[in-house]
Write a protein that holds these residues in place. Structure first.
Motif, PDB file in Angstrom:
ATOM      1  N   GLN A 119       0.828  -1.200   0.000  1.00 40.11           N
ATOM      2  CA  GLN A 119       0.000   0.000   0.000  1.00 40.11           C
ATOM      3  C   GLN A 119       0.868   1.258   0.000  1.00 40.11           C
ATOM      4  O   GLN A 119       1.690   1.423   0.884  1.00 40.11           O
ATOM      5  CB  GLN A 119      -0.879   0.062   1.251  1.00 40.11           C
ATOM      6  N   PRO A 120       0.690   2.160  -0.950  1.00 34.97           N
ATOM      7  CA  PRO A 120       1.240   3.505  -0.800  1.00 34.97           C
ATOM      8  C   PRO A 120       0.444   4.211   0.304  1.00 34.97           C
ATOM      9  O   PRO A 120      -0.747   3.942   0.489  1.00 34.97           O
ATOM     10  CB  PRO A 120       1.000   4.173  -2.151  1.00 34.97           C
ATOM     11  N   ALA A 121       1.104   5.104   1.045  1.00 32.60           N
ATOM     12  CA  ALA A 121       0.442   5.730   2.183  1.00 32.60           C
ATOM     13  C   ALA A 121       0.840   7.188   2.344  1.00 32.60           C
ATOM     14  O   ALA A 121       1.920   7.607   1.908  1.00 32.60           O
ATOM     15  CB  ALA A 121       0.792   4.970   3.467  1.00 32.60           C
ATOM     16  N   LEU A 122      -0.031   7.932   2.989  1.00 32.84           N
ATOM     17  CA  LEU A 122       0.250   9.290   3.436  1.00 32.84           C
ATOM     18  C   LEU A 122       0.282   9.247   4.955  1.00 32.84           C
ATOM     19  O   LEU A 122      -0.482   8.500   5.571  1.00 32.84           O
ATOM     20  CB  LEU A 122      -0.824  10.262   2.965  1.00 32.84           C
ATOM     21  N   GLN A 123       1.157  10.067   5.559  1.00 27.26           N
ATOM     22  CA  GLN A 123       1.227  10.049   7.013  1.00 27.26           C
ATOM     23  C   GLN A 123       1.500  11.444   7.555  1.00 27.26           C
ATOM     24  O   GLN A 123       1.987  12.312   6.837  1.00 27.26           O
ATOM     25  CB  GLN A 123       2.253   9.023   7.492  1.00 27.26           C
ATOM     26  N   SER A 124       1.195  11.658   8.817  1.00 27.36           N
ATOM     27  CA  SER A 124       1.162  12.989   9.413  1.00 27.36           C
ATOM     28  C   SER A 124       2.424  13.410  10.147  1.00 27.36           C
ATOM     29  O   SER A 124       2.601  14.593  10.411  1.00 27.36           O
ATOM     30  CB  SER A 124      -0.013  13.069  10.389  1.00 27.36           C
ATOM     31  N   ALA A 125       3.290  12.506  10.532  1.00 27.16           N
ATOM     32  CA  ALA A 125       4.429  12.836  11.407  1.00 27.16           C
ATOM     33  C   ALA A 125       5.726  12.979  10.624  1.00 27.16           C
ATOM     34  O   ALA A 125       5.831  12.539   9.482  1.00 27.16           O
ATOM     35  CB  ALA A 125       4.586  11.758  12.467  1.00 27.16           C
ATOM     36  N   ARG A 126       6.690  13.593  11.239  1.00 27.27           N
ATOM     37  CA  ARG A 126       8.063  13.620  10.712  1.00 27.27           C
ATOM     38  C   ARG A 126       8.964  13.172  11.850  1.00 27.27           C
ATOM     39  O   ARG A 126       9.295  13.951  12.733  1.00 27.27           O
ATOM     40  CB  ARG A 126       8.470  15.017  10.236  1.00 27.27           C
ATOM     41  N   THR A 127       9.304  11.891  11.845  1.00 23.15           N
ATOM     42  CA  THR A 127      10.102  11.312  12.921  1.00 23.15           C
ATOM     43  C   THR A 127      11.323  10.610  12.335  1.00 23.15           C
ATOM     44  O   THR A 127      11.494  10.556  11.119  1.00 23.15           O
ATOM     45  CB  THR A 127       9.272  10.282  13.725  1.00 23.15           C
ATOM     46  N   GLN A 128      12.149  10.055  13.199  1.00 23.90           N
ATOM     47  CA  GLN A 128      13.286   9.258  12.749  1.00 23.90           C
ATOM     48  C   GLN A 128      12.825   8.056  11.923  1.00 23.90           C
ATOM     49  O   GLN A 128      13.490   7.655  10.986  1.00 23.90           O
ATOM     50  CB  GLN A 128      14.074   8.746  13.963  1.00 23.90           C
ATOM     51  N   ALA A 129      11.680   7.490  12.267  1.00 29.07           N
ATOM     52  CA  ALA A 129      11.190   6.294  11.580  1.00 29.07           C
ATOM     53  C   ALA A 129      10.422   6.623  10.310  1.00 29.07           C
ATOM     54  O   ALA A 129      10.571   5.950   9.295  1.00 29.07           O
ATOM     55  CB  ALA A 129      10.305   5.488  12.521  1.00 29.07           C
ATOM     56  N   LEU A 130       9.591   7.644  10.368  1.00 29.88           N
ATOM     57  CA  LEU A 130       8.727   8.021   9.242  1.00 29.88           C
ATOM     58  C   LEU A 130       9.000   9.485   8.933  1.00 29.88           C
ATOM     59  O   LEU A 130       8.428  10.375   9.543  1.00 29.88           O
ATOM     60  CB  LEU A 130       7.260   7.802   9.608  1.00 29.88           C
ATOM     61  N   SER A 131       9.870   9.731   7.977  1.00 29.59           N
ATOM     62  CA  SER A 131      10.402  11.088   7.795  1.00 29.59           C
ATOM     63  C   SER A 131       9.844  11.840   6.595  1.00 29.59           C
ATOM     64  O   SER A 131      10.261  12.958   6.340  1.00 29.59           O
ATOM     65  CB  SER A 131      11.922  11.025   7.677  1.00 29.59           C
TER      66      SER A 131
END
Length: 139
Positions: A81-93
C-alpha cells in the motif's frame, strides 16, 4: 523503530476478491487507517527529527493471495500500500510511505507482520516494523 516498542492501532477494510486471469492468484483492494504512538527517546541519540510525534497513516493498496478458495494456504496474503502520514520522525520522515504486510486472515482473526518506510527516498528512514493481531467484523 530500533527495538523501541510503541502502541499501534489500525482499522482496515478488505473488499471483494478478483482472480488474475485464469491463474490461482487473486488480488483484493484494501485500505488502512492507522495510528502509531510517539516515543520519548530524546535522551538516546534521537533528537533531529524527534521521535515524540504520533503518526497517523492512511494507506490504500492491494492484497495478493494464491490458491483455490478451499486451500488452507489461501488465507495467507502479501499486501502493498502507498500511504500518506502525518508525522516527521526518525522512523517516518516523509509525507509518503510504503506499507508492506505479510499475514494470515481468518474469518474473525488476523495476524500480520507489517513494515512501513519510504523506501530510502528521504532520510532518515528507520521505518516502523510491527506485529499486529486483528479482530474481524462483517459489515
Amino acid at each position: 523503530m530500533d527495538s523501541f516498542a510503541s502502541n499501534t492501532v489500525f482499522i482496515e477494510s478488505v473488499f471483494d476478491d478478483h482472480t488474475i486471469g485464469t491463474s490461482r492468484f487473486s488480488w483484493t483492494p484494501d485500505v488502512s487507517l492507522g495510528w502509531i504512538n510517539g516515543r520519548d527517546l530524546e535522551h538516546y541519540r534521537y533528537s533531529n527529527p524527534s521521535t515524540t510525534d504520533d503518526a497517523w497513516i492512511l494507506a490504500g493498496g492491494v492484497r495478493f493471495h494464491y490458491g483455490d478458495a478451499d486451500s488452507w494456504y489461501r488465507r495467507l496474503f502479501f499486501s502493498f500500500q502507498p500511504a500518506l502520514q502525518s508525522a516527521r520522525t526518525q522512523a517516518l520522515s516523509s509525507p509518503y510511505e510504503f506499507v508492506s504486510t505479510l499475514g494470515w486472515q481468518g474469518r474473525r482473526f488476523s495476524f500480520q507482520i507489517r513494515h512501513i518506510s519510504n523506501g530510502d527516498l528521504h532520510m532518515p528512514n528507520r521505518g516502523e516494523t510491527m506485529a499486529l493481531v486483528g479482530v474481524g467484523f462483517d459489515l
